[in-house]
Write an enzyme that holds these catalytic residues in place. Structure first.
Site, PDB file in Angstrom:
ATOM      1  N   TRP A   1       0.883  -1.337  -0.096  1.00  0.00           N
ATOM      2  CA  TRP A   1       0.098   0.011   0.102  1.00  0.00           C
ATOM      3  C   TRP A   1       0.778   1.306  -0.154  1.00  0.00           C
ATOM      4  CZ3 TRP A   1       1.905   2.190   4.353  1.00  0.00           C
ATOM      5  CH2 TRP A   1       2.266   1.506   5.336  1.00  0.00           C
ATOM      6  N   ASN A   2       2.223   1.212   0.278  1.00  0.00           N
ATOM      7  CA  ASN A   2       2.877   2.180   0.441  1.00  0.00           C
ATOM      8  C   ASN A   2       3.243   3.113  -0.775  1.00  0.00           C
ATOM      9  OD1 ASN A   2       4.840   0.423  -0.211  1.00  0.00           O
ATOM     10  ND2 ASN A   2       6.478   1.492   0.913  1.00  0.00           N
TER      11      ASN A   2
ATOM     12  N   LYS B   1      -2.156  -9.144  -7.243  1.00  0.00           N
ATOM     13  CA  LYS B   1      -3.003  -9.078  -6.175  1.00  0.00           C
ATOM     14  C   LYS B   1      -2.397  -7.662  -5.357  1.00  0.00           C
ATOM     15  CE  LYS B   1      -3.129  -9.145  -2.214  1.00  0.00           C
ATOM     16  NZ  LYS B   1      -3.645  -7.813  -1.388  1.00  0.00           N
ATOM     17  N   ALA B   2      -3.096  -6.574  -5.953  1.00  0.00           N
ATOM     18  CA  ALA B   2      -2.657  -5.125  -5.336  1.00  0.00           C
ATOM     19  C   ALA B   2      -3.425  -5.169  -3.907  1.00  0.00           C
ATOM     20  CB  ALA B   2      -3.101  -4.110  -6.346  1.00  0.00           C
TER      21      ALA B   2
ATOM     22  N   GLU C   1      -5.485  -4.352  -1.100  1.00  0.00           N
ATOM     23  CA  GLU C   1      -6.693  -3.969  -0.850  1.00  0.00           C
ATOM     24  C   GLU C   1      -7.058  -2.715  -0.232  1.00  0.00           C
ATOM     25  OE1 GLU C   1      -5.312  -6.233   2.606  1.00  0.00           O
ATOM     26  OE2 GLU C   1      -5.175  -6.465   0.621  1.00  0.00           O
TER      27      GLU C   1
ATOM     28  N   GLU D   1      10.976  -8.505  -2.285  1.00  0.00           N
ATOM     29  CA  GLU D   1      11.771  -7.238  -1.857  1.00  0.00           C
ATOM     30  C   GLU D   1      10.971  -7.194  -0.304  1.00  0.00           C
ATOM     31  OE1 GLU D   1      11.789  -4.238  -0.049  1.00  0.00           O
ATOM     32  OE2 GLU D   1      10.634  -3.297  -1.507  1.00  0.00           O
ATOM     33  N   LEU D   2      11.566  -7.273   0.798  1.00  0.00           N
ATOM     34  CA  LEU D   2      11.072  -7.709   2.026  1.00  0.00           C
ATOM     35  C   LEU D   2      11.363  -6.361   3.075  1.00  0.00           C
ATOM     36  CD1 LEU D   2      11.566 -11.487   2.316  1.00  0.00           C
ATOM     37  CD2 LEU D   2       9.507 -10.128   1.324  1.00  0.00           C
TER      38      LEU D   2
ATOM     39  N   CYS E   1      10.655   1.784   2.186  1.00  0.00           N
ATOM     40  CA  CYS E   1      11.421   0.678   2.559  1.00  0.00           C
ATOM     41  C   CYS E   1      12.942   1.213   2.581  1.00  0.00           C
ATOM     42  CB  CYS E   1      11.201  -0.543   2.048  1.00  0.00           C
ATOM     43  SG  CYS E   1      11.181  -0.565   0.262  1.00  0.00           S
TER      44      CYS E   1
ATOM     45  N   GLU F   1      12.147  -2.491  11.384  1.00  0.00           N
ATOM     46  CA  GLU F   1      11.828  -1.746  10.392  1.00  0.00           C
ATOM     47  C   GLU F   1      10.621  -0.591  10.687  1.00  0.00           C
ATOM     48  OE1 GLU F   1      10.577  -1.636   5.671  1.00  0.00           O
ATOM     49  OE2 GLU F   1       9.661  -3.195   7.075  1.00  0.00           O
TER      50      GLU F   1
END
Length: 482
Positions: free
Chosen positions: A151-152, A175-176, A178, A250-251, A284, A381
């Protein structure tokens, strides 16, 4: 007043309401009020998207690169032309200021452009062999892709995955998020109007676990691309291993910033503050943990605090806003926990920023100094508008402290010394290092991390190659009896 669009699924070239039995309420983070509600994708929708991606895989693979180029270039042009309508929608559902939303839409168009061009350059090679033989290495699309976006940055993350997959000749089911669906819808509308054949790119919106499990267990999918949290990455990674899928992950990160005492402190402090408070810190790969030389640390803290105090915090859709709300309510408690933990460990909290009144998910920009290395804000994070600053005196020691993390996405160093810049950038353990810059993401350069921050790359030529496999063809003359 900005009207909010209807949210639908895009499956096999058609827009449709979700067939799921549950629904999602999209909330304006600046007011905590609902913007719209849409039905989640049901199993029938997911299966239809899989069937479309599987059926379209061979025709799209055999579509000439020049035609794939034309479609992606046209989609980029349409997206640029719609920035005045797309940016306010992005700000409404995500919370970031209009200027940042406009920039994100523009960059997303650039990403589609880049992949359009790079798809025409998916070169193989000829390997020297014996006379009469041909030893070839050819690039082929890896196959249908399941992609998951956060979402960012709801436009750029979708553009990266769609652009790379389509340019390589892969079909895709995305799957974008929600929580920010309208921005993904806007990108897909441009793809549709650009002439993308039905079934090549599909958008499903709904319950993450339900969609991911059904996609990854399908024999149609051959590749998984995720931008998300470590926890989600590990869960999808287990599913991918069980079904022999190639992955790009990418985590997230917790990027260290090392500021030496030979810099222009005011200039570096301002650059770091601008980067850190962008998107309310929900980025991130921005500067996150600040290690500042003891000779300049007090000046650095003073300048960042002054910048934070002057920020205009408010709804993203207001032209004067410089920092918007956090994207969702749960982030407020997380930010408060970081501050409380740092204070309990002896750090100094500078309450310099302010937040508007109301029910929006606003968190005041905050600066914390003399933060110990074991504070949660230095180990986890952050993903919020908090600047934690620690001091250092020894170069070898600060490199050790910077690398003492499970993350490895980005790192930064600021110094006037070329020798020191070279040495430190070589020593930092990260997929990307910024030397005297706060920018790590370029369309032309690879974006990705190491350690718990994931593996694989997006953007650059590496971003295209992530959706391709290499096949060696060893061709000899026909065999004949003597």
């Amino acid at each position: 007043m900005q009207t909010f669009p209807e949210i639908r699924q895009f499956i096999d070239g058609a827009w449709r309401r979700g067939s799921g039995t549950t629904a999602e309420t999209v909330v304006d983070p600046a007011t905590a009020r609902p913007l719209t509600e849409f039905a989640h994708a049901g199993e029938a929708d997911i299966d239809a998207a899989l069937a479309a991606a599987g059926r379209s895989a061979t025709p799209w693979r055999h579509t000439a690169p020049q035609e794939r180029y034309r479609i992606l270039r046209r989609a980029a042009e349409l997206l640029r032309a719609r920035v005045d309508t797309a940016a306010p929608i992005l700000s409404l559902e995500q919370g970031k200021p209009l200027a940042e939303s406009r920039a994100e839409i523009a960059v997303s168009a650039d990403i589609l452009d880049w992949y359009a061009e790079e798809g025409r350059r998916a070169y193989g090679r000829i390997v020297p062999g014996a006379p009469g033989t041909r030893l070839m290495v050819v690039a082929e699309p890896i196959g249908p892709v399941a992609a998951f976006t956060p979402w960012n940055f709801p436009a750029t993350t979708v553009a990266r995955k769609v652009g790379g997959a389509l340019a390589a000749g892969c079909t895709i089911v995305i799957k974008a998020s929600e929580e920010t669906p309208a921005t993904a819808v806007a990108v897909f509308e441009c793809l549709e109007e650009a002439g993308l054949p039905p079934g090549v790119a599909n958008l499903v919106l709904g319950i993450p676990a339900q969609i991911s499990e059904r996609l990854l267990k399908s024999p149609v999918i051959r590749k998984v691309s995720l931008t998300g949290s470590i926890g989600v990455g590990r869960a999808l990674g287990h599913l991918a291993v069980d079904h022999d899928l190639v992955t790009t992950m990418e985590l997230g990160g917790n990027a260290p910033v090392i500021v030496f005492d030979d810099v222009d402190v005011d200039a570096v402090a301002q650059a770091c503050a601008i980067a850190k408070f962008r998107n309310s810190g929900q980025v991130c790969n921005v500067p996150s943990r600040f290690y500042v030389h003891e000779r300049v640390v007090d000046r650095f803290v003073e300048r960042v605090a002054a910048f934070a105090a002057a920020l205009c915090v408010g709804p993203g859709v207001e032209p004067t806003t410089q920092m918007g709300a956090l994207a969702n309510r749960r982030r407020l408690d997380v930010m408060g926990g970081f501050v409380d933990d740092a204070r309990a460990r002896g750090a100094t909290v500078h309450d310099v920023g302010s937040r508007p009144a109301g029910d929006g998910y606003f968190f005041a920009p905050t600066v914390i100094s003399d933060v110990p290395d074991d504070a949660k804000i230095m180990t986890d994070e952050v993903f919020g508008p908090i600047v934690p600053v620690a001091r250092f005196s020894d170069t070898d020691d600060v490199i050790r402290r910077a690398n003492d993390t499970t993350y490895g996405l980005g790192s930064f160093v600021f110094t006037e010394s070329l020798e020191r810049a070279t040495m430190v950038s070589d020593a930092l353990e990260a997929g990307m290092v910024g030397v005297n810059t706060v920018v790590l993401s370029r369309t032309e350069t690879p974006f990705g991390g190491i350690k718990a921050s994931g593996h694989g790359y997006e953007s650059g030529i590496e971003g295209l190659e992530a959706y391709m496999r290499r096949k060696a063809i060893l061709q000899h003359p026909p065999l004949r009896s003597a």
